[in-house]
Design an enzyme around this catalytic site. Sequence first.
Site, PDB file in Angstrom:
ATOM      1  N   CYS A 140      48.567  41.981  45.904  1.00 42.93           N
ATOM      2  CA  CYS A 140      48.689  42.623  44.602  1.00 42.93           C
ATOM      3  C   CYS A 140      47.900  41.848  43.546  1.00 42.93           C
ATOM      4  O   CYS A 140      46.683  41.814  43.587  1.00 42.93           O
ATOM      5  CB  CYS A 140      50.165  42.793  44.224  1.00 42.93           C
ATOM      6  SG  CYS A 140      50.410  44.018  42.924  1.00 42.93           S
TER       7      CYS A 140
ATOM      8  N   HIS B 245      52.879  45.376  49.113  1.00 42.42           N
ATOM      9  CA  HIS B 245      53.705  44.163  49.176  1.00 42.42           C
ATOM     10  C   HIS B 245      54.457  44.045  50.502  1.00 42.42           C
ATOM     11  O   HIS B 245      55.606  44.477  50.592  1.00 42.42           O
ATOM     12  CB  HIS B 245      54.756  44.201  48.060  1.00 42.42           C
ATOM     13  CG  HIS B 245      54.217  43.985  46.699  1.00 42.42           C
ATOM     14  ND1 HIS B 245      54.064  42.734  46.145  1.00 42.42           N
ATOM     15  CD2 HIS B 245      53.796  44.862  45.753  1.00 42.42           C
ATOM     16  CE1 HIS B 245      53.574  42.843  44.922  1.00 42.42           C
ATOM     17  NE2 HIS B 245      53.395  44.123  44.652  1.00 42.42           N
TER      18      HIS B 245
ATOM     19  N   GLU C 106      55.925  41.516  51.646  1.00 41.11           N
ATOM     20  CA  GLU C 106      57.115  40.661  51.480  1.00 41.11           C
ATOM     21  C   GLU C 106      58.320  41.466  51.013  1.00 41.11           C
ATOM     22  O   GLU C 106      59.450  40.978  51.051  1.00 41.11           O
ATOM     23  CB  GLU C 106      56.816  39.504  50.521  1.00 41.11           C
ATOM     24  CG  GLU C 106      56.830  39.828  49.026  1.00 41.11           C
ATOM     25  CD  GLU C 106      55.544  40.485  48.511  1.00 41.11           C
ATOM     26  OE1 GLU C 106      54.699  40.900  49.346  1.00 41.11           O
ATOM     27  OE2 GLU C 106      55.388  40.605  47.273  1.00 41.11           O
TER      28      GLU C 106
END
Lengths: 750, 240
Positions: free
Chosen positions: B96, B213, B215
Amino acid sequence: MPTMTASTAPSTLIQAQDMGLTPDEFKSIEKILGRVPNFTEMCIYSVMWSEHCSYKNSIKWLKTLPKDGDQMLVKAGEENAGIIDLGDGIGCAFKIESHNHPSAIEPYQGAATGVGGINRDIFTMGARPIAQLNSLRFGDPEHPRTKWLLEGVVKGIGDYGNSFGIPVVGGEVFFDPCYQVNPLVNAMSVGLLDVNEIISATAKGPGNAVYIVGSDTGKDGIQGASFASKDITAESADDLPSVQVGDPFQEKLLMEASLELAKTDAIIGMQDMGAAGITCSTSEMSAAGNVGMDIYLDRVPLRQADMEPFEILLSESQERMLVVVAPGKEKLVEDIFKKWDLHAVPIGEVTEGDTINFFVANEIVAQVPASTLVLGGGAPVYEREYSEPSWFAESQAFNPDSVAVPSLKKALEIATDIICLPNIASKKWVWEQYDSMVGTLNRTTNRPSDAGVVSVRGSKKGLALTVDCNSRYVQADPEVGTAIAVAEAARNISCTGATPSAITNCLNFGNPYNTEVYWQFVGAIKGMTRACEKFKTPVTGGNVSFYNQTANEDGTSTSVFPTPTIGMVGILQDRDKHMSLDFKEKGELIFHLGEMSDCINSSEYLANIVGVKQSPAPKFNLTQEEALHVCIRELIAKNLVTAAHDISDGGLFTTLLEMSMPNLFGFDIVSDDELRIDGFLFGEAQGRIIVTLTEEDQDDFFDICDANKVGAVLLGHVTKGKIVVDEEHVGFCSELRAYYDNGFEEALDL
Amino acid sequence: MILRFPELSKMKIGVVTFPGSNCNMDIVHALRNNLQYEVVELWHKDSDLQGVDAVVLPGGFSYGDYLRSGAIARFSPIMEEVIKYANDGGKVLGICNGFQILCEAGLLPGTLMHNESRKFICKNVYLLPVSRTASISADLDDKAALKIPIAHGEGNYFLHEAELSELESNDQVIFRYCDENGKVNNSSNPNGSANNIAGVCNVGKNVFGMMPHPERACSEDLGNTDGLAILRGLETLIKA
C-alpha cells in the site's frame, strides 16, 4: 502593546450579551470576582458557561441517569470518558460526541475534527483507540444540499480516520427533512488500556510544570463552544472561522507520543484541548485537583504572530493537549515528544489555591477562580420548564385501519420499493470510504453481524459495538422512543452473542428554552433511565447538543427530531462464539423469535411509502425485550442457532433479505392469516429476532425459548436463491441485491 | 498448518515505521504471531538495517501524505539505506503506502494515481497471482483467486504503454485484480489500474510492491487466511 488595553479593559454587558452571556450571568461574574470582569475574563466565562461546556440546561436531568455498574472503573463525569473493566487487566474507554454545528456549515472539516476530538478524548486517558463508529443524519435525500453535506461529511470522516488509522466498525445514516439545514454528525471512539495506566485529567502538586504539547495555536475555531450553543441560522456561515481545521497526521503523532508517555511515570495529569482550548483544559484540570495555575500565554507556540490574549485562550486549534508533568521528569517528556517531532513547551506551573492567572509579558491579563468556571463548581445550573406539545396527542390518535391493506401482489411490489429507500438500502457508498479493517481486529469484515465485533488481543474476549437511534420513534414518543433506542442497541449486541455492558449517549435536541423541546429532552432521559436500568447498562458519559434546528424564513423555527444516539459496548466472553447474521445453508429453518405483530406505527413503510408522518412509536415491551435478549444469548452460547438478525428499520422482509444477500441465498416463508400483510412484512414492532437453525436442533431450541417465555414461530426455510412469500415468487436474491445495492446512490444521485 | 524452510528458521524481517505509518503494527503482528518469523522494527530516523534478510515497508499515510503519497517518506534516513540495500539485490516488499514509497523512490516502475472513482475504497477484492518467475508469486496457484482487502485512495497503477508492455513481457506483474472465479476484467478492477495490476516487481525481481493488504487476511480471527500464502512468499524470496 495597544491590544493589551482592549484585553484588560473592563467589559460591558453589551459585549457579554454579544458573546452569549445573559444579564444575570454577567451579574454573577461580577459577584464572583468582586469587580467588573475585564474583556479577557468575560471571554473566559462566556465559553466556560456556554451550554457546550457547562451543560447548564441539561445537567439537572443528566444526573438522574443510572451511572453505577459492576464493571465501571471510571464513571460518568469523572474523566474525559468512562472506562469499563474487561477483566484480564484490560479496560475499555469509550465515548460519543456530536459535531453538528461545524458540519452544518463546513461538512468536511466539521466532521473531520469531530473524529479527531473524540479520539483525543480516548487516547488522552492512556487508551489506544481500536474502533470508531458514527451516526449521521441528513435532510431530504432529493435536496441538492443534502448531497453536498453527505459527500463532505463522509469524506471528512474518511480522510481523518483513514489517515489516523482507526477502523470504522459500525454506524448509521438516516434521512428526514427535519435535518435539512442542521445535519447531525455523532462520532464514537473505543479504546483499550492497561487498567494500571489510566491517565487522569487532574492537575496536582504546586510547582509542577504545565506543558502544552502538539500543534501550534492559531486563530481557528475561536469560540467554537459558543457557536455550538446557539441556533443555526441563515447567518451561520458568518461563523465559519469558528470551525476548526483537522490534521490527522499531527493527531497520529500526538497519540503515539501520548501512549508512549502513558507507559512512564512522568505524567501527573493530561487533558486534550477541545472546546474552549487552553481555557477549558486549564480550568477543568485545576478544578479537578483543587489547585490553581500560573499560565504564561506568550510562551504558547503560535501559528499567527498577532494573536490577542483572548484569542490564544479561546482558540480551538486541534491536536493539542495540556500536560502536568511530575517533578524532574521534564526532560523525559520533552524527549518523547521530540522523538515524534512534536512541540512540548512549558507554559506555566501548578499553584496553591484556586486561582488561575494568565500572564502576557509578566502582566496578569486575566485572573479567575478555576472552580467558578466549571460544571459542578460555579457554572450556572438551570431548571427549564417543559410542556407536552399539542401534536403529541394527534400522533397518538393515529388509527392503522385508516391505511388500506394492500394485496399480497401489491405488498411484494412495495417490498422492492422499500429496499431502495435511502434509509433502508445498502450504505456501502458510505462505509467503503472508511478504512474498516486497519488494526486487524475487526471480525465483522468477513462475518457480518448486528453489532461490530472486534478482538481483544491478550484474551479470548471480543467487544461488540453499536450506535443506534431511530429518531422517528423518539419524535413519536420521546420516552418510549428513547427506551427503544437503548433496547435496539442491546438487541444488536445480544444478537452477536455478547452481553451489553454500558452506554455512552449523544443527546441531539432543539432549543432548550423551547418548552416543547425540553419536554422531549426530559422524556428521553426518563426513557433512557428505564431501559438502562432494565439492561444493567449504566451511562458512562457522552454529550448534549442543543440548538439543533432550522430557522425558517417566516421567523419560526423547526427543531430536528429529538435524537438521543446510543453508543453501546458489550462483552463477548469467547469470541469464537461470535454469531453472524448471514444464512449459512440451504434448507435451514427460519424462526421468528418474540411476539408476532403487524404494528405499522412509525415504520419506514408508513412514513415514506404510505406518507403518514405522525403516528405513535412502534409496539414495545421492555420486559419481553429483556427476556428475548437473554434467550438469544443462551441460544448462541449453546450453538443452537446458525444466524441471528433483529427486525428493525424496514421490517421483516428487509431483515430476511439482509440475511440472504451475503451468500446469495433466498427464503421461502408463509405469512400469518391473522396479521395484515403490510404489517407482517414491513412493520417495525420491537422485540423480535430472526434466527436460523437445523432441524435436529429444533427440540433443544424450543426448550430454551419456552424456559425464557419467548415465542418462536416457524416462518419457512432458506432456499438456494429464490425469494418466495406465500407461494408468490418475488425474485432471486441476486436481483433484489442489485436494487438494494444501488438504491442509495440512485436516490442521492451520487 | 505453517510450512517452513527449516534452514530459514533464523530469518529476520525488518518492518519500517515512518511517522504516519498505520499498518506497521498489523504487518508485525502477522509476521510474528501468524507466521512465527523474527521481526525487527526499524525506525525512519535509523540508518542501520540491522542485518535483516528482507525489509517490509508498511501501509499508512507517511508524513500525512499531504503531498503525493510516499513523496516525502523516500527522503527519510532509513530510505537511503533501503535504496542502497535494494540496489545491492536486497529483498524489499512494499504494501500500500509502502508500494507508493517504492515507486516514488524509483525502485519500482510506475505511479499510483488517484482511484478512478476519486474516492478512498476499503473492501475485500480478489487477486490472481501472475508472475511465474518472481519468487513472491511463483509458488502460488495462478488459477485460484485470493481474497485480500484493499484500503487506499491512490492505487490506480499507471505506466506508459511502452513500459507497460516491457513490464508484462519481463513477467514483472505479480498480482492482478480479478473476480471471485479468477476472471480478470473491467468489473473486477477496483481503482482503474492499467491491466488490472495490483502488484509489480522490479527487473531484478528483488523489490516488490502491492496495493492490497495481505496482513489483513492472516487469521481465523479475521475470518480470512488467504494472506498467509502471499507473506510466506517472503521465505521463497529470501531463499532465492
